[in-house]
Design an enzyme around this catalytic site. Structure first.
Site, mmCIF file in Angstrom:
data_model
loop_
_atom_site.group_PDB
_atom_site.id
_atom_site.type_symbol
_atom_site.label_atom_id
_atom_site.label_comp_id
_atom_site.label_asym_id
_atom_site.label_seq_id
_atom_site.Cartn_x
_atom_site.Cartn_y
_atom_site.Cartn_z
ATOM 1 N N ASP A 41 0.818 -1.219 0.000
ATOM 2 C CA ASP A 41 0.000 0.000 0.000
ATOM 3 C C ASP A 41 0.851 1.268 0.000
ATOM 4 O OD1 ASP A 41 -2.359 -1.499 0.080
ATOM 5 O OD2 ASP A 41 -2.351 -1.581 2.254
ATOM 6 N N ARG A 55 -1.117 1.493 16.491
ATOM 7 C CA ARG A 55 -1.466 2.628 15.631
ATOM 8 C C ARG A 55 -1.425 3.979 16.338
ATOM 9 N NH1 ARG A 55 0.281 -0.625 12.471
ATOM 10 N NH2 ARG A 55 -1.001 -1.642 10.899
ATOM 11 N N SER A 67 -2.255 -10.203 3.541
ATOM 12 C CA SER A 67 -2.135 -8.913 4.202
ATOM 13 C C SER A 67 -1.652 -9.187 5.620
ATOM 14 C CB SER A 67 -3.485 -8.195 4.226
ATOM 15 O OG SER A 67 -3.386 -6.975 4.924
#
Length: 407
Positions: A18, A98, A179
């Site tokens: 990505d 994150r 992924s």
């Protein structure tokens, strides 16, 4: 902000599919803007190798490589361990990484005077929310660019087509492009054959599991581990004082070798869909278990039960990207109070995917062998008469009223 006004963009960069194609895409679609890549080291090891050369060759003006491993462990992982925070069995490996990464990115964006901040999260996933809620907290007025919500690319196959057309080097191919997300806490697998819930993961196939082995392939002899905690945080392993980070890394080795911490679940994503993931979290699985065992000694009943209920809320907040919120911080303060006497040692026996209690000790233990024994003790069993009469009084009164009304 109009596209033509965006001159400098800070991009969350992993070097994966990505983010690799986002650099040339940003330059094509945002007037050849300057792209500053930020790679955050949260323990993904060799995935960082060669990133600078790759980022610069694909159009970035510079690459920051930030070592966030200690920050990640001490300020995100350990608070969740102490809280017992879990989301539907998932130990939050991507979820709490994150906000750690996004906070550091926001600091770089402010320092660089960037016009916008970008990430490579898809519009189907949870990570877009986790990144952007953190950005909104630390740089609330900065433009956020999410290419997956703008471009015409619809699949990973089309991403690979774009990469090949723009000479972007990739470490994956069309047949093996699961992924994945890897850090020092876990590894996740999604996509390909795992999208069919009827397919069993190929745990015994070489290369599928990366942090350990299938329980089938684990040794026939158990491994004992002894973890020492101080106020809820791990401080020693097998009698040796270590940082929490080094304990986690060692538990990954020990747990992985014994087939610990493999999870195959269908989870409820924040965006509304169900999604299947296979997770490897040997270290976390052991730490959560050991911490929970120690709490059975050190926490009183009502505190433990309330903490278990709030752990669900804590886990949901982390999963939903709401780390930097007053509620999460308030819950953390509650957790810290409960952990003041969660100090002691826990021994576990690891054997072919299983964790078996093998001993627990604490100077603050509320367990009294003298009181609980089936042998002779100072406990007066006659005291139970009055307790049961009072505890059962509402039931007795209700029954008496019902009996009178049914005559």
């Amino acid at each position: 902000m109009k596209k033509e006004d965006i001159k400098k963009v800070v991009l969350a960069y992993s070097g994966g599919l990505d983010t690799s194609i986002i650099i040339p895409w940003l330059k094509e679609n945002y007037n050849n803007c300057e792209v500053i890549a930020v790679a955050a080291n949260v323990g993904q090891a060799d995935e960082l190798d060669g990133l600078e050369e790759k980022a610069l060759k694909t159009g970035a003006s510079k690459l920051y490589v930030l070592d966030l491993t200690d920050d990640y462990v001490d300020n995100y992982i350990i608070p969740c361990v102490k809280a017992g925070a879990i989301y539907e069995e998932y130990l939050l490996g991507t979820s709490h990484a994150r906000p750690c990464i996004a906070k550091a990115m926001a600091e770089i964006a402010i320092k660089e005077g960037a016009d916008a901040i970008a990430h490579g999260c898809t519009g189907k996933g949870n990570d877009q929310v986790r990144f952007e809620l953190t950005f909104k907290h630390f740089c609330p007025n900065m433009k956020i660019i999410a290419p997956w919500r703008e471009w015409d690319i619809k699949s990973r196959e089309e991403e690979i087509d774009y990469a090949e057309a723009h000479n972007v080097p990739l470490k994956i191919n069309r047949e093996t492009n699961y992924s994945k997300d890897k850090n020092l806490w876990h590894l996740s697998h999604e996509g390909l054959d795992l999208e069919d819930r009827g397919n069993e993961p190929t745990y015994e196939k070489k290369g599928f599991l990366e942090l350990g082995v299938s329980p089938i392939d684990a040794p026939d002899k158990p491994t004992y581990v002894e973890i020492e905690f101080a106020q809820g945080a791990p401080v020693a392993l097998d009698g040796k004082k270590m940082s929490a980070k080094n304990i986690i890394l060692k538990l990954n080795e020990l747990g992985g070798a014994n087939g610990i911490g493999i999870l195959d679940i269908v989870e409820n994503r924040l965006v509304g869909m169900k999604c299947r993931g296979v997770y490897e979290t040997p270290d976390g699985t052991i730490l959560y278990k050991a911490h929970s065992v120690l709490e059975t000694l050190c926490l009183d009943k009502i505190t433990m039960h309330e903490k278990q209920k709030l752990a669900i809320t804590y886990g949901e907040l982390v999963y939903n990207g709401q780390w930097f919120t007053p509620l999460r911080e308030a819950l953390a303060a509650f957790v810290d109070k409960t952990q003041e006497k969660v100090t002691g040692k826990v021994r576990l026996k690891l054997y072919k995917g299983n964790m078996i209690n093998a001993g627990v000790w604490s100077p603050y233990s509320l367990y009294s062998e003298e009181i609980a024994t089936f042998g002779e003790s100072d406990y007066n069993q006659k005291d139970a008469d009055g307790f049961i009469n009072l505890f059962g009084l509402p039931i007795k009164v209700q029954a008496m009223v019902d009996e009178e009304n049914n005559k």
